[in-house]
Write a protein that holds these residues in place. Sequence first.
Motif, PDB file in Angstrom:
ATOM      1  N   ALA A  68      50.747  66.080 -17.888  1.00  0.00           N
ATOM      2  CA  ALA A  68      50.096  65.316 -16.809  1.00  0.00           C
ATOM      3  C   ALA A  68      48.781  65.973 -16.392  1.00  0.00           C
ATOM      4  CB  ALA A  68      51.031  65.188 -15.622  1.00  0.00           C
ATOM      5  N   THR A  69      47.962  66.270 -17.381  1.00  0.00           N
ATOM      6  CA  THR A  69      46.670  66.914 -17.089  1.00  0.00           C
ATOM      7  C   THR A  69      45.760  66.006 -16.271  1.00  0.00           C
ATOM      8  OG1 THR A  69      46.856  68.155 -19.140  1.00  0.00           O
ATOM      9  CG2 THR A  69      44.684  68.079 -18.133  1.00  0.00           C
ATOM     10  N   ILE A  70      45.812  64.706 -16.541  1.00  0.00           N
ATOM     11  CA  ILE A  70      44.958  63.769 -15.795  1.00  0.00           C
ATOM     12  C   ILE A  70      45.324  63.792 -14.315  1.00  0.00           C
ATOM     13  CG2 ILE A  70      44.375  61.328 -15.477  1.00  0.00           C
ATOM     14  CD1 ILE A  70      44.675  61.027 -18.535  1.00  0.00           C
ATOM     15  N   THR A  71      46.608  63.755 -14.009  1.00  0.00           N
ATOM     16  CA  THR A  71      47.057  63.815 -12.619  1.00  0.00           C
ATOM     17  C   THR A  71      46.664  65.139 -11.984  1.00  0.00           C
ATOM     18  OG1 THR A  71      48.941  62.401 -13.156  1.00  0.00           O
ATOM     19  CG2 THR A  71      49.065  63.625 -11.096  1.00  0.00           C
ATOM     20  N   SER A  72      46.836  66.232 -12.723  1.00  0.00           N
ATOM     21  CA  SER A  72      46.484  67.559 -12.205  1.00  0.00           C
ATOM     22  C   SER A  72      45.000  67.644 -11.882  1.00  0.00           C
ATOM     23  CB  SER A  72      46.867  68.634 -13.225  1.00  0.00           C
ATOM     24  OG  SER A  72      48.241  68.563 -13.538  1.00  0.00           O
ATOM     25  N   ARG A  73      44.187  67.070 -12.751  1.00  0.00           N
ATOM     26  CA  ARG A  73      42.738  67.038 -12.490  1.00  0.00           C
ATOM     27  C   ARG A  73      42.431  66.199 -11.250  1.00  0.00           C
ATOM     28  NH1 ARG A  73      41.477  66.553 -18.703  1.00  0.00           N
ATOM     29  NH2 ARG A  73      40.676  68.643 -19.112  1.00  0.00           N
ATOM     30  N   ALA A  74      43.143  65.086 -11.089  1.00  0.00           N
ATOM     31  CA  ALA A  74      42.923  64.222  -9.921  1.00  0.00           C
ATOM     32  C   ALA A  74      43.248  64.969  -8.638  1.00  0.00           C
ATOM     33  CB  ALA A  74      43.767  62.953 -10.032  1.00  0.00           C
ATOM     34  N   VAL A  75      44.340  65.736  -8.639  1.00  0.00           N
ATOM     35  CA  VAL A  75      44.697  66.521  -7.459  1.00  0.00           C
ATOM     36  C   VAL A  75      43.609  67.553  -7.177  1.00  0.00           C
ATOM     37  CG1 VAL A  75      46.337  68.195  -6.531  1.00  0.00           C
ATOM     38  CG2 VAL A  75      47.183  66.154  -7.689  1.00  0.00           C
ATOM     39  N   CYS A  76      43.146  68.241  -8.213  1.00  0.00           N
ATOM     40  CA  CYS A  76      42.066  69.228  -8.035  1.00  0.00           C
ATOM     41  C   CYS A  76      40.802  68.572  -7.491  1.00  0.00           C
ATOM     42  CB  CYS A  76      41.765  69.936  -9.363  1.00  0.00           C
ATOM     43  SG  CYS A  76      43.065  71.058  -9.897  1.00  0.00           S
ATOM     44  N   ASP A  77      40.490  67.390  -7.987  1.00  0.00           N
ATOM     45  CA  ASP A  77      39.316  66.652  -7.518  1.00  0.00           C
ATOM     46  C   ASP A  77      39.459  66.295  -6.038  1.00  0.00           C
ATOM     47  OD1 ASP A  77      36.823  65.183  -7.881  1.00  0.00           O
ATOM     48  OD2 ASP A  77      38.034  63.362  -7.783  1.00  0.00           O
ATOM     49  N   ALA A  78      40.644  65.824  -5.644  1.00  0.00           N
ATOM     50  CA  ALA A  78      40.883  65.457  -4.239  1.00  0.00           C
ATOM     51  C   ALA A  78      40.788  66.678  -3.331  1.00  0.00           C
ATOM     52  CB  ALA A  78      42.244  64.781  -4.093  1.00  0.00           C
ATOM     53  N   ALA A 123      54.211  62.433 -11.450  1.00  0.00           N
ATOM     54  CA  ALA A 123      54.873  62.423 -10.137  1.00  0.00           C
ATOM     55  C   ALA A 123      55.274  63.827  -9.702  1.00  0.00           C
ATOM     56  CB  ALA A 123      56.087  61.509 -10.163  1.00  0.00           C
ATOM     57  N   LYS A 124      55.305  64.780 -10.637  1.00  0.00           N
ATOM     58  CA  LYS A 124      55.629  66.159 -10.287  1.00  0.00           C
ATOM     59  C   LYS A 124      54.581  66.775  -9.366  1.00  0.00           C
ATOM     60  CE  LYS A 124      58.411  67.469 -14.283  1.00  0.00           C
ATOM     61  NZ  LYS A 124      58.514  68.363 -15.452  1.00  0.00           N
ATOM     62  N   ALA A 125      53.408  66.181  -9.310  1.00  0.00           N
ATOM     63  CA  ALA A 125      52.390  66.661  -8.370  1.00  0.00           C
ATOM     64  C   ALA A 125      52.930  66.593  -6.947  1.00  0.00           C
ATOM     65  CB  ALA A 125      51.115  65.833  -8.499  1.00  0.00           C
ATOM     66  N   THR A 142      50.213  59.922  -1.409  1.00  0.00           N
ATOM     67  CA  THR A 142      50.398  58.668  -2.143  1.00  0.00           C
ATOM     68  C   THR A 142      50.009  58.841  -3.606  1.00  0.00           C
ATOM     69  OG1 THR A 142      48.159  57.951  -1.550  1.00  0.00           O
ATOM     70  CG2 THR A 142      49.951  57.188  -0.136  1.00  0.00           C
ATOM     71  N   HIS A 143      50.727  58.141  -4.476  1.00  0.00           N
ATOM     72  CA  HIS A 143      50.388  58.148  -5.906  1.00  0.00           C
ATOM     73  C   HIS A 143      51.167  57.043  -6.606  1.00  0.00           C
ATOM     74  CE1 HIS A 143      54.206  59.676  -7.580  1.00  0.00           C
ATOM     75  NE2 HIS A 143      54.310  60.319  -6.427  1.00  0.00           N
ATOM     76  N   ASN A 144      50.739  56.723  -7.818  1.00  0.00           N
ATOM     77  CA  ASN A 144      51.443  55.776  -8.686  1.00  0.00           C
ATOM     78  C   ASN A 144      51.685  56.419 -10.042  1.00  0.00           C
ATOM     79  OD1 ASN A 144      51.545  53.467  -6.948  1.00  0.00           O
ATOM     80  ND2 ASN A 144      49.352  53.213  -7.264  1.00  0.00           N
ATOM     81  N   GLU A 145      51.813  57.713 -10.067  1.00  0.00           N
ATOM     82  CA  GLU A 145      51.896  58.433 -11.336  1.00  0.00           C
ATOM     83  C   GLU A 145      53.277  58.285 -11.982  1.00  0.00           C
ATOM     84  OE1 GLU A 145      48.557  60.135 -12.264  1.00  0.00           O
ATOM     85  OE2 GLU A 145      48.613  58.377 -10.981  1.00  0.00           O
ATOM     86  N   TYR A 204      46.229  59.120 -13.389  1.00  0.00           N
ATOM     87  CA  TYR A 204      46.573  58.402 -14.619  1.00  0.00           C
ATOM     88  C   TYR A 204      46.792  56.919 -14.353  1.00  0.00           C
ATOM     89  CZ  TYR A 204      48.940  57.264 -18.995  1.00  0.00           C
ATOM     90  OH  TYR A 204      49.295  56.705 -20.190  1.00  0.00           O
ATOM     91  N   LYS A 205      47.434  56.604 -13.223  1.00  0.00           N
ATOM     92  CA  LYS A 205      47.716  55.202 -12.894  1.00  0.00           C
ATOM     93  C   LYS A 205      47.032  54.745 -11.617  1.00  0.00           C
ATOM     94  CE  LYS A 205      52.085  54.507 -15.230  1.00  0.00           C
ATOM     95  NZ  LYS A 205      53.473  54.078 -15.063  1.00  0.00           N
TER      96      LYS A 205
END
Length: 198
Positions: A164-174, A128-130, A119-122, A95-96
């Motif tokens: 935080a679906t965007i963050t969750s998708r980013a984690v899945c992508d990584a 940030a719960k990720a 690392t993250h800026n969520e 997201y960020k």
Amino acid sequence: MGEIIRMIVFLTLISFASGGLLAALREGTQERIDQQVLEYVKGPSIRTVFAGASNDPVATRFQLSDGDKARTFFVGVLDGEARGVALEGASPKGYKGDVGLMVAIDAKTGKLIGIDVTTHNETPGLGAKAKTDPKFAAQFKGLPASGPVKVTQDGGSINAISGATITSRAVCDAVTVAAGAYEKLKPQIADKLKDVKK
């Protein structure tokens, strides 16, 4: 006119000298910076995904070429076998900004051991719960490293963090990127694991 030329030459020389000094300073401190990042940014995540390992997985590592990129693999000795492999995955789709994480895979079973965000800026309390919610990370344990990882909204098995679906998708992508690199380099990884002292 001559004074302007002298001033330009003087400023040019100062610029070159300053640039050279900064480059030398960076080169002289880069190894220490890399060690600090390894110990204090990546190290806690590596030790988290290899909880219970009988070795120091931060110290037990090797590098392999993945195209034009060098990837570092961290080894966890589990149940007396060097079979845990962790590597860093990253996604620019948070997201960020970028979301970086450590992905651990059991080389014996081909399944994920676990993940941990490095690392993250969520957004605190949401994306940030990720990093802070163990229930979110626990969903990845046991998933096969051979396929893409997706949230349920995209047809996968990972329940997104609420709000935080965007963050969750980013984690899945990584995770998918890291697992793909593992699958691609699996034969070389297997050879390197044979050389690890247990």
